[in-house]
Design a protein around this motif. Sequence first.
Motif, short mmCIF file in Angstrom:
data_model
loop_
_atom_site.label_atom_id
_atom_site.label_comp_id
_atom_site.label_asym_id
_atom_site.label_seq_id
_atom_site.Cartn_x
_atom_site.Cartn_y
_atom_site.Cartn_z
N ILE A 1 -8.08 -1.22 -6.13
CA ILE A 1 -6.86 -0.59 -6.63
C ILE A 1 -7.14 -0.08 -8.05
O ILE A 1 -7.50 -0.85 -8.93
N PHE B 1 1.69 1.80 -3.59
CA PHE B 1 0.56 2.41 -4.29
C PHE B 1 0.53 3.92 -4.07
O PHE B 1 0.34 4.70 -5.01
N TYR C 1 -10.33 -3.42 -0.59
CA TYR C 1 -9.67 -2.26 -1.18
C TYR C 1 -9.65 -2.41 -2.70
O TYR C 1 -9.13 -3.39 -3.23
N TYR D 1 -1.21 5.25 -7.27
CA TYR D 1 -2.34 4.36 -7.52
C TYR D 1 -3.49 4.78 -6.59
O TYR D 1 -3.36 4.65 -5.36
N VAL E 1 -6.54 4.33 -4.29
CA VAL E 1 -7.06 3.18 -3.55
C VAL E 1 -8.31 3.61 -2.80
O VAL E 1 -8.31 4.64 -2.11
N PHE F 1 0.83 -1.20 0.00
CA PHE F 1 0.00 0.00 0.00
C PHE F 1 0.87 1.26 0.00
O PHE F 1 0.47 2.29 -0.55
#
Length: 301
Positions: free
Chosen positions: A142, A125, A140, A130, A132, A122
């Motif tokens: 993505i 990300f 979650y 990314y 989320v 995470f």
Amino acid sequence: MKETKIQWHPGFVAAMNLEFAKDRERLKFEKEYNLNTKPLEIDLLVIRKDSTVRISNEIGFLFRGYNIMEYKSPEDSLDIDDFYKAGAYASLYKSYGKRVDEVRAEDVTVSLVREGKPEGLFGYFKEHGYPVSSPYPGIYYIEGNVLFPTQIIVTKELEEESHIWLGALSERMKKQSMARLLKSVESLTEKADKEFADSVLEVSIGANKQVIEELMGDDDMCQALMEIMEPQLLLRERKGKEEGIQEGREEGREEGIQEGIEEGIQGTVDTLRDFGHGDLEIKSAIMRRYGLSMEEAEGYL
């Protein structure tokens, strides 16, 4: 006694079948789906038979026609390479249709399942932009630079009472959670559900022996445990007998059959000992079950 390695993945497949029990007739489950060659293997492929019908479990809200699910046991990590590998599996699955674009990209999803939240992933990300979102506890989505709709399911964050089966795939179950699991197993009536529950229970009990020992001190729970474990004891016994009979056929020796029976008895002894039973209780149990004399029973302790 040799420590038995916990087989998490069969428990995961069984748990997902129970999670989607209300929608099972609308879904097709293909465990360990091979992608061309044996080393490339999807943990679970879930195919929707009718994409117009909504799945009742929120884990399936993202689902489309073909849904690749990868499971990570509590012993396994989940990092960015695992994330990309799951996407690669989905890409390979999409490309292996019998005709060009038979499996459309917009009809494929990816789900990664793990007990704990992979903080490093995470963090990646966030660092790489990314987006989320978490529309439901423990789920979650993505977004951004992904080929297919992708979700990460953190099982310990799921609502416990609604996701008993996935929650049971843990090494850190509490007494009340285990008691709730046992009650859920007892309430099942369908043969298929009971078989799936046995698989989940085998994993959960093997991973939480301390909790089981504590529950064995409760007379009511002890009785429930023994009744629920009866099919597993019988299965282990039957497997030992069948292996011995097969060995006897192959080698043409009566000793093979006897060896299988002895393995079944020893398996029962080991299982009862795992649950905290003392030698006197175990001896009494195998004497009744197998018609052994006291001297013969003592030989297995």
